[in-house]
Structure formats: structure tokens, C-alpha cells
Scaffold this motif. Structure first.
Motif, PDB file in Angstrom:
ATOM      1  N   GLN A  19       0.811  -1.219   0.000  1.00  0.00           N
ATOM      2  CA  GLN A  19       0.000   0.000   0.000  1.00  0.00           C
ATOM      3  C   GLN A  19       0.843   1.267   0.000  1.00  0.00           C
ATOM      4  OE1 GLN A  19      -2.280   0.723   3.633  1.00  0.00           O
ATOM      5  NE2 GLN A  19      -1.154  -0.920   4.657  1.00  0.00           N
ATOM      6  N   ASP A  20       2.098   1.170   0.486  1.00  0.00           N
ATOM      7  CA  ASP A  20       2.942   2.367   0.540  1.00  0.00           C
ATOM      8  C   ASP A  20       3.922   2.459  -0.636  1.00  0.00           C
ATOM      9  OD1 ASP A  20       4.589   0.302   1.207  1.00  0.00           O
ATOM     10  OD2 ASP A  20       5.338   1.165   3.066  1.00  0.00           O
ATOM     11  N   TYR A  21       3.666   1.681  -1.688  1.00  0.00           N
ATOM     12  CA  TYR A  21       4.398   1.719  -2.966  1.00  0.00           C
ATOM     13  C   TYR A  21       5.806   1.116  -2.870  1.00  0.00           C
ATOM     14  CZ  TYR A  21       0.924   5.483  -3.075  1.00  0.00           C
ATOM     15  OH  TYR A  21      -0.205   6.231  -2.915  1.00  0.00           O
ATOM     16  N   ALA A  22       6.597   1.492  -1.852  1.00  0.00           N
ATOM     17  CA  ALA A  22       7.937   0.923  -1.622  1.00  0.00           C
ATOM     18  C   ALA A  22       8.850   1.064  -2.839  1.00  0.00           C
ATOM     19  CB  ALA A  22       7.819  -0.553  -1.212  1.00  0.00           C
ATOM     20  N   LEU A  23       8.791   2.214  -3.501  1.00  0.00           N
ATOM     21  CA  LEU A  23       9.694   2.481  -4.626  1.00  0.00           C
ATOM     22  C   LEU A  23      11.031   3.013  -4.098  1.00  0.00           C
ATOM     23  CD1 LEU A  23       7.195   4.261  -7.051  1.00  0.00           C
ATOM     24  CD2 LEU A  23       7.892   1.858  -7.083  1.00  0.00           C
ATOM     25  N   ILE A  54     -10.761   4.416  -8.007  1.00  0.00           N
ATOM     26  CA  ILE A  54     -11.595   3.778  -9.026  1.00  0.00           C
ATOM     27  C   ILE A  54     -10.793   3.554 -10.310  1.00  0.00           C
ATOM     28  CG2 ILE A  54     -13.617   4.105 -10.504  1.00  0.00           C
ATOM     29  CD1 ILE A  54     -14.888   5.639  -8.123  1.00  0.00           C
ATOM     30  N   GLU A  55     -10.015   4.568 -10.692  1.00  0.00           N
ATOM     31  CA  GLU A  55      -9.216   4.474 -11.919  1.00  0.00           C
ATOM     32  C   GLU A  55      -8.207   3.338 -11.835  1.00  0.00           C
ATOM     33  OE1 GLU A  55      -5.646   7.041 -13.933  1.00  0.00           O
ATOM     34  OE2 GLU A  55      -7.369   8.171 -13.177  1.00  0.00           O
ATOM     35  N   LEU A  56      -7.456   3.274 -10.729  1.00  0.00           N
ATOM     36  CA  LEU A  56      -6.423   2.253 -10.611  1.00  0.00           C
ATOM     37  C   LEU A  56      -7.022   0.877 -10.383  1.00  0.00           C
ATOM     38  CD1 LEU A  56      -3.429   1.774 -10.722  1.00  0.00           C
ATOM     39  CD2 LEU A  56      -3.293   2.168  -8.269  1.00  0.00           C
ATOM     40  N   ARG A  57      -8.166   0.813  -9.723  1.00  0.00           N
ATOM     41  CA  ARG A  57      -8.858  -0.462  -9.532  1.00  0.00           C
ATOM     42  C   ARG A  57      -9.171  -1.105 -10.880  1.00  0.00           C
ATOM     43  NH1 ARG A  57     -14.070   0.535  -6.305  1.00  0.00           N
ATOM     44  NH2 ARG A  57     -14.940   1.117  -8.312  1.00  0.00           N
ATOM     45  N   ASP A  58      -9.696  -0.303 -11.794  1.00  0.00           N
ATOM     46  CA  ASP A  58     -10.000  -0.808 -13.132  1.00  0.00           C
ATOM     47  C   ASP A  58      -8.725  -1.184 -13.891  1.00  0.00           C
ATOM     48  OD1 ASP A  58     -12.665  -0.368 -12.592  1.00  0.00           O
ATOM     49  OD2 ASP A  58     -12.755   1.558 -13.618  1.00  0.00           O
ATOM     50  N   GLU A  59      -7.662  -0.415 -13.653  1.00  0.00           N
ATOM     51  CA  GLU A  59      -6.386  -0.709 -14.311  1.00  0.00           C
ATOM     52  C   GLU A  59      -5.800  -2.032 -13.826  1.00  0.00           C
ATOM     53  OE1 GLU A  59      -4.254   1.129 -16.805  1.00  0.00           O
ATOM     54  OE2 GLU A  59      -6.397   1.273 -17.133  1.00  0.00           O
ATOM     55  N   ILE A  60      -5.931  -2.299 -12.538  1.00  0.00           N
ATOM     56  CA  ILE A  60      -5.429  -3.568 -12.001  1.00  0.00           C
ATOM     57  C   ILE A  60      -6.142  -4.733 -12.673  1.00  0.00           C
ATOM     58  CG2 ILE A  60      -5.467  -5.030  -9.925  1.00  0.00           C
ATOM     59  CD1 ILE A  60      -4.819  -2.478  -8.312  1.00  0.00           C
ATOM     60  N   GLY A 106       0.053   9.592  -6.418  1.00  0.00           N
ATOM     61  CA  GLY A 106      -0.046   8.299  -5.744  1.00  0.00           C
ATOM     62  C   GLY A 106      -0.425   7.176  -6.699  1.00  0.00           C
ATOM     63  N   GLY A 107      -1.370   7.465  -7.592  1.00  0.00           N
ATOM     64  CA  GLY A 107      -1.789   6.453  -8.559  1.00  0.00           C
ATOM     65  C   GLY A 107      -0.670   6.055  -9.500  1.00  0.00           C
ATOM     66  N   GLN A 108       0.130   7.052  -9.941  1.00  0.00           N
ATOM     67  CA  GLN A 108       1.253   6.759 -10.824  1.00  0.00           C
ATOM     68  C   GLN A 108       2.314   5.932 -10.104  1.00  0.00           C
ATOM     69  OE1 GLN A 108       2.122  10.836 -11.860  1.00  0.00           O
ATOM     70  NE2 GLN A 108       1.242  10.631 -13.909  1.00  0.00           N
ATOM     71  N   GLN A 109       2.567   6.264  -8.840  1.00  0.00           N
ATOM     72  CA  GLN A 109       3.541   5.485  -8.068  1.00  0.00           C
ATOM     73  C   GLN A 109       3.097   4.033  -7.931  1.00  0.00           C
ATOM     74  OE1 GLN A 109       5.447   7.267  -4.530  1.00  0.00           O
ATOM     75  NE2 GLN A 109       4.226   9.099  -4.972  1.00  0.00           N
ATOM     76  N   GLN A 110       1.811   3.828  -7.716  1.00  0.00           N
ATOM     77  CA  GLN A 110       1.338   2.453  -7.572  1.00  0.00           C
ATOM     78  C   GLN A 110       1.411   1.698  -8.892  1.00  0.00           C
ATOM     79  OE1 GLN A 110       1.484   0.314  -5.424  1.00  0.00           O
ATOM     80  NE2 GLN A 110      -0.233   0.734  -4.048  1.00  0.00           N
ATOM     81  N   ARG A 111       1.204   2.390 -10.000  1.00  0.00           N
ATOM     82  CA  ARG A 111       1.368   1.759 -11.319  1.00  0.00           C
ATOM     83  C   ARG A 111       2.813   1.314 -11.519  1.00  0.00           C
ATOM     84  NH1 ARG A 111      -2.716   3.468 -15.340  1.00  0.00           N
ATOM     85  NH2 ARG A 111      -4.270   4.748 -14.275  1.00  0.00           N
ATOM     86  N   LEU A 144      -5.049   6.100  -1.802  1.00  0.00           N
ATOM     87  CA  LEU A 144      -5.468   6.931  -2.934  1.00  0.00           C
ATOM     88  C   LEU A 144      -6.805   7.604  -2.659  1.00  0.00           C
ATOM     89  CD1 LEU A 144      -4.617   4.427  -5.814  1.00  0.00           C
ATOM     90  CD2 LEU A 144      -3.132   6.166  -4.796  1.00  0.00           C
ATOM     91  N   ASP A 145      -7.014   8.759  -3.284  1.00  0.00           N
ATOM     92  CA  ASP A 145      -8.322   9.398  -3.150  1.00  0.00           C
ATOM     93  C   ASP A 145      -9.346   8.637  -3.989  1.00  0.00           C
ATOM     94  OD1 ASP A 145      -8.335  10.330  -5.860  1.00  0.00           O
ATOM     95  OD2 ASP A 145      -7.192  12.102  -5.276  1.00  0.00           O
ATOM     96  N   ALA A 146     -10.620   9.000  -3.833  1.00  0.00           N
ATOM     97  CA  ALA A 146     -11.706   8.207  -4.412  1.00  0.00           C
ATOM     98  C   ALA A 146     -11.598   8.068  -5.931  1.00  0.00           C
ATOM     99  CB  ALA A 146     -13.047   8.828  -4.029  1.00  0.00           C
ATOM    100  N   THR A 147     -11.276   9.175  -6.615  1.00  0.00           N
ATOM    101  CA  THR A 147     -11.214   9.143  -8.075  1.00  0.00           C
ATOM    102  C   THR A 147     -10.069   8.262  -8.545  1.00  0.00           C
ATOM    103  OG1 THR A 147     -12.134  11.375  -8.192  1.00  0.00           O
ATOM    104  CG2 THR A 147     -11.025  10.539 -10.160  1.00  0.00           C
TER     105      THR A 147
END
Length: 352
Positions: free
Chosen positions: A82-86, A170-176, A136-141, A164-167
């Protein structure tokens, strides 16, 4: 890769059992969500699959091969946290390429592979940036791409959307889901949020107190809960619960007496509370008072008072004055009876 947990027992701290006789199977190519509240055992199960924990007894099988004693390095696992760990000092490209570097892949080849993975997760325009320059979304990608760089047999995602915030969520959930379907890798997705699990999982394992409560699709969990915990945990708004003693005087002869005598609680989905029966089987007509109505997008939620219980209906569309006394129908479909142990002993969907 198929994963099996067979008769897993995990004991901590002076014989405190985290799991006892835990059994489940993750089929090859599935996206499986581990769903439950904090402390239910989701991350612990993930760590057992990864090899970060060893069970006290029982077996962990990958394609029927016993890997119980293997550590994480021998299991070909990709993990995303959850914390990306990059690595903060490495660019996006170098973060993704890091597993290739550790495998001694030549620089030109690993850059080419990293670029392909960046394109897969839609960060191909961010390759020169450092993690702190990304959302945050880009880091998780990037974290997902790095995990896939190992060409893992299994991808493990531990609450990957919680920061991640709500928007973006949803975006990253679909990407996963898209990435998982594209790669075909067996994926285990840990979440406490039912929306995440219901939207993208092929199968959901509901956990509570270190025990599997039910395994099924989102539809199965919602319409055919095995117990009171699953009925309460899955579904928005939450299922209405009424002590059977309050409800019993209004019940029609729909429910057999031998079932009714064992029931302590009735659960009623919000869509089963209606102002008319619409030619559907009805189990009761009850007096109620409308307290208020709220609009949630296209959905209207009507808050109703019945004796000492508060109910929510999503089947009353017309605006009705507050404090108005009315009669409402309780439809069989969407109603469940639970006994003292919380087991579902009757479902209106199955007996209409």
C-alpha cells in the motif's frame, strides 16, 4: 499458477491461533480478493503465500508442488504494497528495471523490457521522473510494473488502493483488472473495501477472526450469504436487521413454522422494502413511519422507523413527507432468517 492452502494452522504468542484448519484454492489465472475487516487475517494469508510466514502445520502448494518450507526468493512472487515501496533515488525506468538488473540482464535489454511494462501500466511518459514527482496512482502503477518485471507466477497486492483518493482509487482499480487480464497472472488482492472486491474480483474470500466465512462471486455473496457476518459486510446500504420477536406478528404464512422457531434475526435488503408488492411474493406488511429521504445520485434512500428498528429502503422512489405513517411491504426476495449462531437458515430468494 494454482495455489492451495491445505489445513493451515498458524500459532503465535503462547499458542494463540491465528488460523486453524484453513483451506482454500486460488485457481490459475484468477483474480481473487481477500475481503474482511482489519485483523481478520487477510495480510497474514498473503504473507503465507509469499513465504514471509511459515505455517505451524499444514501445506502450501503451487501447482501441487509443496512450497511450505521455501522462502520468498524461491517462490517467484511479485508483491505490491500500500505504501508503494519504490526506490526514491531511482527514476521510474530504473525502478521498473531493477528486478532485471538483479537478474544480471544486460542494460539495453532490461531498459527495453522496462519500457514495455511501463506502457502496460500507462506510465510510459513518466520514465525519467523520480517517485516524488508522481501522483499516488502513478507510483502504484510503477510498483505494479516492477512486480511484473520478475515475471511472477503469482502477483500479491496488499491494500494497493488504500492511500489513494476516491477518483484515483476507481481508476487504478479498473487498471489492475485490465493488467491482470492482459498478463493472465494469478492475482491475490487484499482489501477491506467491498467495492474494490465486488468490482474486479473473479472470486471473493470473506474473512473474519481468522476464519473463512464464505467464498464466492460478488453476486453469490450478496444474494446467498451463508451467515449474518457476510450479509452485513457485503452490500450497500447495509442489510436491515430486526429481532424476529418484533417482526413475527406481521409475517404471512410464507415461512415454515419449524424454520421460524429457530430464527432470532431477520435480515432485509434495502430493495426488499417497498410501498407496493408489484406482484412479488411478500413475507410481511408492516406499519412504519418515514423519517427522511436522501438522494445518492440516481438512488433515493428512505429511512423508516419500525418499532425499535431503523430501516433503509432503496425501493421507494417517490418523495414522501417526513413523519408520515405508512404501511410497507417486505418482499421475500432479499430477506433472510438467521439463527442464534448467525447461520442463514432461510432465504426468500430460494423459497419464493
Amino acid at each position: 499458477m494454482q495455489v492451495k492452502l491445505q489445513d493451515i494452522k498458524l500459532t503465535y504468542e503462547k499458542h494463540h491461533n491465528i488460523f486453524e484448519r484453513l483451506n482454500c484454492t486460488f485457481n490459475d489465472g484468477e483474480l481473487v480478493a481477500l475481503l474482511g475487516p482489519s485483523g481478520s487475517g487477510k495480510t497474514t494469508m498473503l504473507n503465507l503465500i509469499a513465504g514471509l510466514l511459515t505455517p505451524t502445520t499444514g501445506k502450501i502448494l503451487f501447482n501441487e508442488s509443496d512450497v511450505t518450507k521455501q522462502d520468498v526468493r524461491a517462490r517467484n512472487i511479485g508483491m505490491v504494497f500500500q505504501d508503494y515501496a519504490l526506490y526514491p533515488h531511482l527514476s521510474v525506468l530504473d525502478n521498473i528495471a531493477f528486478p532485471f538488473k538483479m537478474a544480471h540482464v544486460k542494460k539495453s535489454a532490461r531498459r527495453k523490457q522496462a519500457q514495455k511494462l511501463a506502457k502496460l501500466v500507462h506510465v510510459e511518459t513518466q520514465l525519467a521522473k523520480l517517485p516524488r514527482e508522481l501522483s499516488g496512482g502513478q507510483q502504484q502503477r510503477v510498483a505494479i510494473a516492477r512486480a511484473l518485471a520478475k515475471d511472477p507466477a503469482i502477483l500479491l497486492l496488499d491494500e494497493p488502493l488504500s492511500n489513494l483518493d476516491a477518483t484515483l482509487r476507481i481508476e487504478l482499480r479498473d487498471e489492475i483488472r485490465r493488467i491482470q487480464q492482459t498478463t493472465g497472472v494469478t492475482t491475490v488482492f487484499v482489501t477491506h473495501d467491498q467495492s474494490d472486491a465486488l468490482q474486479i474480483a473473479d472470486k471473493i474470500i470473506v474473512l473474519a477472526n481468522g476464519q473463512i466465512q464464505q467464498i464466492g462471486t460478488g453476486t453469490e455473496l450478496y444474494h446467498h450469504p451463508h451467515n449474518l457476518f457476510v450479509a452485513q459486510f457485503v452490500g450497500t446500504p447495509k442489510i436491515n436487521l430486526i429481532p424476529i420477536a418484533e417482526f413475527k406478528p406481521y409475517i404471512t404464512p410464507t415461512i415454515p413454522d419449524d424454520i421460524l422457531v429457530k430464527a432470532t434475526t431477520i435480515g432485509i435488503r434495502s430493495e426488499a422494502v417497498s410501498l407496493n408488492s408489484i406482484e412479488q411474493p411478500v413475507i410481511a406488511k408492516i406499519p412504519a413511519i418515514i423519517e427522511k429521504q436522501n438522494q445518492f445520485g440516481r438512488e433515493i434512500r428512505t429511512h423508516i422507523c419500525f418499532q425499535t428498528s431503523q430501516l433503509i429502503s432503496t425501493a421507494i422512489s417517490e418523495t414522501t413527507a417526513s413523519s408520515q405513517a405508512i404501511s410497507v411491504y417486505v418482499l421475500a426476495k432479499g430477506c433472510y432468517l438467521f439463527n442464534r449462531d448467525g447461520e442463514c437458515i432461510w432465504a426468500g430468494d430460494e423459497h419464493d
